[in-house]
Scaffold this motif. Sequence first.
Motif, short mmCIF file in Angstrom:
data_model
loop_
_atom_site.label_atom_id
_atom_site.label_comp_id
_atom_site.label_asym_id
_atom_site.label_seq_id
_atom_site.Cartn_x
_atom_site.Cartn_y
_atom_site.Cartn_z
N ARG A 81 0.83 -1.22 0.00
CA ARG A 81 0.00 0.00 0.00
C ARG A 81 0.86 1.26 0.00
O ARG A 81 0.56 2.22 -0.70
CB ARG A 81 -0.93 -0.01 1.21
CG ARG A 81 -2.05 -1.01 1.09
CD ARG A 81 -2.88 -1.01 2.35
NE ARG A 81 -3.97 -1.97 2.27
CZ ARG A 81 -4.42 -2.67 3.30
NH1 ARG A 81 -3.89 -2.51 4.51
NH2 ARG A 81 -5.40 -3.51 3.14
N GLN A 82 1.92 1.26 0.81
CA GLN A 82 2.82 2.41 0.85
C GLN A 82 3.45 2.65 -0.52
O GLN A 82 3.56 3.79 -0.97
CB GLN A 82 3.93 2.20 1.87
CG GLN A 82 3.51 2.38 3.30
CD GLN A 82 4.67 2.14 4.24
OE1 GLN A 82 5.53 1.28 4.00
NE2 GLN A 82 4.71 2.90 5.32
N ALA A 83 3.88 1.56 -1.16
CA ALA A 83 4.53 1.68 -2.47
C ALA A 83 3.55 2.23 -3.50
O ALA A 83 3.90 3.11 -4.29
CB ALA A 83 5.08 0.32 -2.91
N THR A 116 5.07 1.89 -13.12
CA THR A 116 5.62 1.64 -11.79
C THR A 116 4.66 0.83 -10.94
O THR A 116 5.07 -0.10 -10.24
CB THR A 116 5.98 2.97 -11.10
OG1 THR A 116 6.86 3.72 -11.94
CG2 THR A 116 6.65 2.73 -9.76
N VAL A 117 3.38 1.16 -11.00
CA VAL A 117 2.36 0.39 -10.26
C VAL A 117 2.35 -1.06 -10.74
O VAL A 117 2.31 -2.00 -9.94
CB VAL A 117 0.96 1.03 -10.39
CG1 VAL A 117 -0.12 0.10 -9.89
CG2 VAL A 117 0.91 2.36 -9.65
N ARG A 118 2.42 -1.26 -12.06
CA ARG A 118 2.47 -2.63 -12.60
C ARG A 118 3.70 -3.38 -12.12
O ARG A 118 3.64 -4.56 -11.77
CB ARG A 118 2.43 -2.59 -14.13
CG ARG A 118 1.05 -2.42 -14.70
CD ARG A 118 1.01 -2.69 -16.20
NE ARG A 118 1.80 -1.75 -16.97
CZ ARG A 118 1.34 -0.59 -17.44
NH1 ARG A 118 0.08 -0.25 -17.25
NH2 ARG A 118 2.13 0.22 -18.13
N TRP A 119 4.84 -2.68 -12.08
CA TRP A 119 6.07 -3.30 -11.62
C TRP A 119 5.97 -3.70 -10.15
O TRP A 119 6.35 -4.81 -9.78
CB TRP A 119 7.26 -2.35 -11.84
CG TRP A 119 8.53 -2.91 -11.31
CD1 TRP A 119 9.31 -3.87 -11.89
CD2 TRP A 119 9.15 -2.58 -10.06
NE1 TRP A 119 10.39 -4.14 -11.08
CE2 TRP A 119 10.31 -3.36 -9.96
CE3 TRP A 119 8.84 -1.69 -9.04
CZ2 TRP A 119 11.17 -3.28 -8.86
CZ3 TRP A 119 9.69 -1.61 -7.96
CH2 TRP A 119 10.84 -2.40 -7.87
N VAL A 120 5.44 -2.79 -9.31
CA VAL A 120 5.28 -3.09 -7.88
C VAL A 120 4.39 -4.32 -7.72
O VAL A 120 4.73 -5.26 -6.98
CB VAL A 120 4.69 -1.87 -7.12
CG1 VAL A 120 4.22 -2.26 -5.72
CG2 VAL A 120 5.69 -0.73 -7.06
N GLU A 150 6.17 -7.54 -8.72
CA GLU A 150 7.16 -7.96 -7.73
C GLU A 150 6.50 -8.66 -6.54
O GLU A 150 6.99 -9.67 -6.06
CB GLU A 150 7.99 -6.77 -7.25
CG GLU A 150 9.01 -6.30 -8.24
CD GLU A 150 10.05 -7.36 -8.55
OE1 GLU A 150 10.74 -7.83 -7.63
OE2 GLU A 150 10.18 -7.73 -9.73
N PHE A 151 5.40 -8.11 -6.08
CA PHE A 151 4.69 -8.75 -4.96
C PHE A 151 4.10 -10.09 -5.38
O PHE A 151 4.16 -11.05 -4.63
CB PHE A 151 3.63 -7.81 -4.39
CG PHE A 151 4.17 -6.85 -3.37
CD1 PHE A 151 4.10 -7.11 -2.02
CD2 PHE A 151 4.78 -5.67 -3.78
CE1 PHE A 151 4.62 -6.24 -1.08
CE2 PHE A 151 5.31 -4.78 -2.85
CZ PHE A 151 5.22 -5.07 -1.51
N GLU A 152 3.56 -10.16 -6.57
CA GLU A 152 3.01 -11.43 -7.08
C GLU A 152 4.12 -12.47 -7.23
O GLU A 152 3.93 -13.64 -6.89
CB GLU A 152 2.31 -11.22 -8.43
CG GLU A 152 0.96 -10.56 -8.32
CD GLU A 152 -0.08 -11.44 -7.64
OE1 GLU A 152 -0.03 -12.68 -7.78
OE2 GLU A 152 -0.95 -10.87 -6.97
N ARG A 153 5.26 -12.05 -7.74
CA ARG A 153 6.38 -12.97 -7.95
C ARG A 153 6.88 -13.57 -6.65
O ARG A 153 7.33 -14.71 -6.59
CB ARG A 153 7.51 -12.22 -8.66
CG ARG A 153 8.67 -13.07 -9.10
CD ARG A 153 9.60 -12.28 -9.99
NE ARG A 153 10.25 -11.17 -9.33
CZ ARG A 153 11.37 -11.26 -8.62
NH1 ARG A 153 11.97 -12.41 -8.48
NH2 ARG A 153 11.89 -10.18 -8.07
N ASN A 154 6.80 -12.80 -5.57
CA ASN A 154 7.30 -13.23 -4.27
C ASN A 154 6.20 -13.76 -3.34
O ASN A 154 6.43 -13.94 -2.15
CB ASN A 154 8.05 -12.08 -3.60
CG ASN A 154 9.30 -11.72 -4.34
OD1 ASN A 154 10.19 -12.54 -4.49
ND2 ASN A 154 9.36 -10.49 -4.85
#
Length: 79
Positions: free
Chosen positions: A20-22, A38-42, A45-49
Motif C-alpha cells: 500500500r505504501q509503495a 511503476t504500479v504494474r512493476w510493484v 514484484e509482490f506477485e512474484r514473491n
Amino acid sequence: MHQLTLKHFILKQRALNLYRQAIRATRSIPDRNTRLETVRWVRSEFERNRHLSDAKIEDKIASGRRELKQLFPGAYTSH
C-alpha cells in the motif's frame, strides 16, 4: 484449508502495508504512463514473491522498505 501461523499472518500484514505504501508513493510520479508502469512493476514484484517462506518474506520486506525509502523519501513512513 491450511491454517496460518501467527508469524505468517503478521508478515502478510506487513507485506500488505508495504504494498500500500509503495502504491501510494507512486502518486508523486507526475507522468501518468510512468506512474502506471511503476504500479504494474510493484504489483508484479509482490506477485512474484507471493509464495516465499517466512524468513525470505522478512528479508524482502526489509529490502522493499529500503528501496521505497530511497526512491520516495518523502512518501515513506515506517510501520
